[in-house]
Motif scaffolding. Structure first.
Motif, PDB file in Angstrom:
ATOM      1  N   LEU A 204       0.831  -1.195   0.000  1.00 19.31           N
ATOM      2  CA  LEU A 204       0.000   0.000   0.000  1.00 19.31           C
ATOM      3  C   LEU A 204       0.861   1.240   0.000  1.00 19.31           C
ATOM      4  O   LEU A 204       2.055   1.181   0.320  1.00 19.31           O
ATOM      5  N   ARG A 205       0.267   2.335  -0.397  1.00 24.58           N
ATOM      6  CA  ARG A 205       0.977   3.614  -0.405  1.00 24.58           C
ATOM      7  C   ARG A 205       0.177   4.660   0.334  1.00 24.58           C
ATOM      8  O   ARG A 205      -1.042   4.716   0.224  1.00 24.58           O
ATOM      9  N   MET A 206       0.905   5.491   1.064  1.00 26.75           N
ATOM     10  CA  MET A 206       0.316   6.659   1.709  1.00 26.75           C
ATOM     11  C   MET A 206       0.957   7.883   1.077  1.00 26.75           C
ATOM     12  O   MET A 206       2.182   7.958   0.955  1.00 26.75           O
ATOM     13  N   GLY A 207       0.152   8.837   0.639  1.00 27.16           N
ATOM     14  CA  GLY A 207       0.666  10.021  -0.020  1.00 27.16           C
ATOM     15  C   GLY A 207       0.781   9.810  -1.517  1.00 27.16           C
ATOM     16  O   GLY A 207       0.522   8.726  -2.034  1.00 27.16           O
ATOM     17  N   GLU A 208       1.183  10.879  -2.230  1.00 27.90           N
ATOM     18  CA  GLU A 208       1.251  10.830  -3.678  1.00 27.90           C
ATOM     19  C   GLU A 208       2.559  11.411  -4.198  1.00 27.90           C
ATOM     20  O   GLU A 208       3.260  12.145  -3.486  1.00 27.90           O
ATOM     21  N   GLY A 209       2.902  11.086  -5.454  1.00 28.81           N
ATOM     22  CA  GLY A 209       4.097  11.636  -6.092  1.00 28.81           C
ATOM     23  C   GLY A 209       5.369  11.282  -5.352  1.00 28.81           C
ATOM     24  O   GLY A 209       5.530  10.172  -4.834  1.00 28.81           O
ATOM     25  N   ASP A 210       6.292  12.244  -5.287  1.00 28.83           N
ATOM     26  CA  ASP A 210       7.574  12.017  -4.621  1.00 28.83           C
ATOM     27  C   ASP A 210       7.415  11.774  -3.124  1.00 28.83           C
ATOM     28  O   ASP A 210       8.334  11.270  -2.472  1.00 28.83           O
ATOM     29  N   GLU A 211       6.275  12.165  -2.589  1.00 28.81           N
ATOM     30  CA  GLU A 211       6.049  12.008  -1.153  1.00 28.81           C
ATOM     31  C   GLU A 211       5.301  10.723  -0.819  1.00 28.81           C
ATOM     32  O   GLU A 211       4.936  10.491   0.338  1.00 28.81           O
ATOM     33  N   ALA A 212       5.051   9.880  -1.806  1.00 32.78           N
ATOM     34  CA  ALA A 212       4.382   8.609  -1.554  1.00 32.78           C
ATOM     35  C   ALA A 212       5.302   7.681  -0.757  1.00 32.78           C
ATOM     36  O   ALA A 212       6.506   7.618  -0.999  1.00 32.78           O
ATOM     37  N   VAL A 213       4.726   6.997   0.193  1.00 33.75           N
ATOM     38  CA  VAL A 213       5.490   6.101   1.055  1.00 33.75           C
ATOM     39  C   VAL A 213       4.893   4.696   0.964  1.00 33.75           C
ATOM     40  O   VAL A 213       3.697   4.514   1.195  1.00 33.75           O
ATOM     41  N   PRO A 214       5.699   3.689   0.606  1.00 36.48           N
ATOM     42  CA  PRO A 214       5.180   2.328   0.526  1.00 36.48           C
ATOM     43  C   PRO A 214       5.166   1.628   1.884  1.00 36.48           C
ATOM     44  O   PRO A 214       6.049   1.855   2.718  1.00 36.48           O
ATOM     45  N   THR A 237      10.925   6.099  -0.791  1.00 39.10           N
ATOM     46  CA  THR A 237       9.851   7.065  -0.998  1.00 39.10           C
ATOM     47  C   THR A 237       9.673   7.278  -2.494  1.00 39.10           C
ATOM     48  O   THR A 237      10.593   7.065  -3.280  1.00 39.10           O
ATOM     49  N   GLY A 238       8.476   7.701  -2.889  1.00 39.28           N
ATOM     50  CA  GLY A 238       8.196   7.944  -4.293  1.00 39.28           C
ATOM     51  C   GLY A 238       7.181   6.957  -4.838  1.00 39.28           C
ATOM     52  O   GLY A 238       6.963   5.891  -4.267  1.00 39.28           O
ATOM     53  N   GLU A 239       6.558   7.306  -5.958  1.00 41.50           N
ATOM     54  CA  GLU A 239       5.490   6.506  -6.530  1.00 41.50           C
ATOM     55  C   GLU A 239       5.914   5.101  -6.904  1.00 41.50           C
ATOM     56  O   GLU A 239       5.120   4.167  -6.859  1.00 41.50           O
ATOM     57  N   LYS A 240       7.183   4.925  -7.288  1.00 42.34           N
ATOM     58  CA  LYS A 240       7.644   3.613  -7.737  1.00 42.34           C
ATOM     59  C   LYS A 240       8.546   2.916  -6.716  1.00 42.34           C
ATOM     60  O   LYS A 240       9.080   1.834  -6.986  1.00 42.34           O
ATOM     61  N   ALA A 241       8.703   3.507  -5.562  1.00 37.06           N
ATOM     62  CA  ALA A 241       9.566   2.907  -4.539  1.00 37.06           C
ATOM     63  C   ALA A 241       8.958   1.603  -4.029  1.00 37.06           C
ATOM     64  O   ALA A 241       7.748   1.489  -3.865  1.00 37.06           O
ATOM     65  N   GLU A 242       9.813   0.616  -3.799  1.00 42.73           N
ATOM     66  CA  GLU A 242       9.368  -0.682  -3.323  1.00 42.73           C
ATOM     67  C   GLU A 242      10.371  -1.274  -2.349  1.00 42.73           C
ATOM     68  O   GLU A 242      11.541  -0.888  -2.338  1.00 42.73           O
TER      69      GLU A 242
END
Length: 258
Positions: A204-214, A237-242
């Motif tokens: 899951l992700r909280m936040g959007e864009g560069d501030e998204a946190v997986p 952090t970021g939309e594609k971070a895993e």
């Protein structure tokens, strides 16, 4: 430090605050654990374990992870002060309460006993002279809130079914608030995990864009006990971070429940 490094540090600090909030709200003696996840072991959540007798909190403590059980991890026990109450967490959609409550270990159903642990991966040693690389290495550790909840009868199976249904209805996101701190879950995606008699997992992700946190949420049932793992990595952090599921923790905990 370059601008990207400064931004990354700021984002990591924000995540750290959320992480501390999450671990400060894990379940202990009077807190039941939620569940999490995608498909894994037996896919029939309605299968009801016959004549299951729940473990007490004291019995769960004996089968909970301890320091030294998982190489490269620091494991500490959650105390009574770490218990989150239902009133501490609010969710904007009623159907999303089970999945939202699972993040913070809020009591669901009527568990007979519960126990909780905090597990933090030890940082990898980095001899790099580059401050940004060194910082990234220090932050690139996975922390997990591990909770156990034990139910009589088919309580554990019903808890898993409730969680699966909640996640399916809330895959597009929802908003939750923990003691006034509001967080937006923007995405919920099933992941693969195996183990126990029933296994579920989500990214899951909280936040959007560069501030998204997986984040990762895993819930596994073994008999009448549900083990839940809520994990985050401060270096991602970021939309594609895993980052990977905490498989070492999962395997070690299931080994103690067998």
């Amino acid at each position: 430090m370059r601008a990207t490094a400064v931004r990354r540090t700021a984002l990591a600090a924000a995540v750290a605050s959320l992480a501390l909030l999450a671990t400060a709200c894990s379940g202990s003696d009077s807190d039941a654990k939620g569940d999490g996840g995608a498909s894994g072991a037996k896919d029939d959540a309605s299968s009801k374990p016959a004549a299951v007798k729940a473990l007490s909190s004291a019995e769960l403590e004996k089968v909970s992870l301890e320091q030294g059980d998982v190489e490269g991890h620091k494991i500490t026990k959650n105390g009574p002060e770490d218990i989150a109450q239902p009133g501490d967490v609010t969710v904007d959609k009623k159907e999303c309460e089970p999945i939202g409550f699972a993040f913070y270990g809020v009591k669901r159903g009527t568990p007979v006993g519960n126990a909780g642990r905090k597990a933090v991966e030890e940082p990898k040693k980095d001899e790099s002279a580059d401050p940004e690389d060194a910082l990234a290495g220090m932050l690139d550790v996975t922390s997990s809130l591990v909770t156990l909840a034990s139910y009589d009868g088919d309580g554990a199976a019903r808890s898993m079914a409730e969680l699966r249904d909640s996640a399916a209805k809330c895959a597009d996101g929802f908003t939750l608030s923990m003691k006034g701190s509001k967080q937006k879950v923007t995405k919920l995606t099933e992941e693969k995990v195996t183990g126990g008699e029933e296994a579920l997992a989500w990214g899951l992700r909280m936040g959007e864009g560069d501030e998204a946190v997986p984040f990762k949420l895993v819930s596994i049932r073994q008999g009448g006990t549900v083990a839940t793992f809520f994990s985050f990595n401060l270096g991602k952090t970021g939309e594609k971070a895993e980052f990977a599921l905490p498989t070492a923790l999962i395997d070690a905990q299931l080994g103690k429940l067998d």
